[in-house]
Design a protein around this motif. Structure first.
Motif, PDB file in Angstrom:
ATOM      1  N   SER A   1     -48.452 -45.015 -45.876  1.00  0.00           N
ATOM      2  CA  SER A   1     -47.929 -44.225 -44.086  1.00  0.00           C
ATOM      3  C   SER A   1     -48.269 -42.520 -44.513  1.00  0.00           C
ATOM      4  O   SER A   1     -47.404 -41.434 -44.845  1.00  0.00           O
ATOM      5  CB  SER A   1     -46.224 -43.979 -45.075  1.00  0.00           C
ATOM      6  OG  SER A   1     -45.776 -43.183 -43.611  1.00  0.00           O
TER       7      SER A   1
ATOM      8  N   GLU B   1     -40.184 -43.714 -41.338  1.00  0.00           N
ATOM      9  CA  GLU B   1     -41.706 -44.519 -40.271  1.00  0.00           C
ATOM     10  C   GLU B   1     -41.646 -45.220 -42.011  1.00  0.00           C
ATOM     11  O   GLU B   1     -41.595 -46.604 -41.860  1.00  0.00           O
ATOM     12  CB  GLU B   1     -42.649 -44.237 -39.875  1.00  0.00           C
ATOM     13  CG  GLU B   1     -43.882 -45.063 -39.374  1.00  0.00           C
ATOM     14  CD  GLU B   1     -44.704 -44.150 -38.736  1.00  0.00           C
ATOM     15  OE1 GLU B   1     -45.620 -43.322 -39.058  1.00  0.00           O
ATOM     16  OE2 GLU B   1     -43.954 -44.184 -37.265  1.00  0.00           O
ATOM     17  N   PRO B   2     -42.105 -44.597 -43.063  1.00  0.00           N
ATOM     18  CA  PRO B   2     -42.289 -45.238 -44.006  1.00  0.00           C
ATOM     19  C   PRO B   2     -40.881 -46.391 -44.674  1.00  0.00           C
ATOM     20  O   PRO B   2     -40.728 -47.459 -45.513  1.00  0.00           O
ATOM     21  CB  PRO B   2     -42.181 -44.317 -45.695  1.00  0.00           C
ATOM     22  CG  PRO B   2     -41.733 -43.434 -44.517  1.00  0.00           C
ATOM     23  CD  PRO B   2     -42.686 -43.363 -42.865  1.00  0.00           C
TER      24      PRO B   2
ATOM     25  N   CYS C   1     -45.591 -39.203 -42.389  1.00  0.00           N
ATOM     26  CA  CYS C   1     -45.266 -40.046 -42.684  1.00  0.00           C
ATOM     27  C   CYS C   1     -43.649 -38.944 -41.676  1.00  0.00           C
ATOM     28  O   CYS C   1     -42.464 -39.450 -41.560  1.00  0.00           O
ATOM     29  CB  CYS C   1     -44.016 -40.520 -43.486  1.00  0.00           C
ATOM     30  SG  CYS C   1     -43.449 -38.969 -44.796  1.00  0.00           S
TER      31      CYS C   1
ATOM     32  N   ALA D   1     -46.507 -42.184 -49.473  1.00  0.00           N
ATOM     33  CA  ALA D   1     -45.568 -41.582 -47.584  1.00  0.00           C
ATOM     34  C   ALA D   1     -45.926 -40.399 -47.497  1.00  0.00           C
ATOM     35  O   ALA D   1     -46.054 -39.298 -48.641  1.00  0.00           O
ATOM     36  CB  ALA D   1     -44.357 -41.566 -47.393  1.00  0.00           C
TER      37      ALA D   1
END
Length: 258
Positions: free
Chosen positions: A102, A110-111, A105, A131
């Protein structure tokens, strides 16, 4: 010496390692000028002097120019494709131990979304997300894993019940999700990229870069992926020359390494 924007860019590169020449100039300059005005500083020379001596102002500046806007399951229809198609296809093609990156990030939305999406198909022990972000501050926020209600509004209800605990007006993500993500600093413009990735997620970030820099980053992502690996980008982004780079466009936001 003329203390113009070119001078400012050189000083920022020395101070932070961030190359402002890689960003769309009119857009970035406007953001910076607004920030300077907000701090009631006159001119680039004085603002640079402040950045060198005032830690709060320095951290505010880095956070401002790295444009940290994020939320869980952002553009939920795209995450539905991720959950129902992309992840099952990757598992079928490469097995359960997927290497996932990711990139940029931000605050971790998101991760952590990735871990939850993958948990639909894999035991948590099989999930590991790398990430990265340029900004130390947002990485610390990500590691804490505490978010306002608006950040998790799009999380599916069952996942919200399972993986979040409400503390006052905020929500804390569970340690079992946090433990599946490793955060570290990384500069997309100068640091080496990981290799052997099955999935790279970098969304709504590259729209701020010049076309030349964007193209270079997409080429590096291509090199980072294994053949058949996927790149997941944002709704407002596209790889215009994806065929030349070596990508097959699976959808408006998923590109597969050919």
């Amino acid at each position: 010496m003329i203390f113009d924007y070119e001078y400012f860019k050189r000083e920022v590169l020395t101070l932070t390692g961030i190359n402002l020449s890689c960003y769309k100039e009119s857009q970035m300059k406007r953001r910076i000028d607004n920030l300077i005005s907000k701090n009631r500083v006159v001119g680039y020379e004085k603002y640079i002097a402040c950045l060198k001596t005032d830690r709060r102002m320095f951290e505010e500046f880095v956070n401002h120019i790295t444009i940290n806007v994020s939320e869980f399951y952002r553009d939920s229809n795209q995450w539905k494709v991720m959950e129902e198609k992309a992840i099952p296809e990757l598992i079928q093609r490469f097995g359960k131990n997927l290497k996932v990156w990711s990139a940029a990030c931000s605050t971790g939305d998101e991760p952590y979304s990735l871990v939850m999406a993958m948990s639909r198909h894999l035991p948590l022990n099989n999930i590991r997300i790398n990430a990265t972000d340029l900004d130390k501050q947002v990485i610390e926020i990500a590691k804490r894993g505490i978010y306002p209600e608006k950040s998790i509004a799009a999380v599916p209800a069952d996942l919200k019940r399972r993986f979040f605990r409400q503390t006052g007006t905020e929500y804390k993500i569970s340690d079992e999700i946090k433990s599946r993500v490793e955060f570290r600093e990384h500069n997309l413009l100068k640091d080496a990229y990981p290799t052997g990735c099955h999935l790279i997620v970098c969304r709504n970030v590259l729209i701020y870069f010049t076309e030349e820099v964007k193209n270079q980053i997409f080429q590096k992502y291509h090199s980072s992926l294994v053949t058949g690996g996927l790149l997941f980008i944002g709704a407002s982004e596209q790889i215009i020359n994806h065929k030349e780079i070596g990508f097959f466009r699976k959808s408006a936001f998923f590109y597969q390494k050919a």
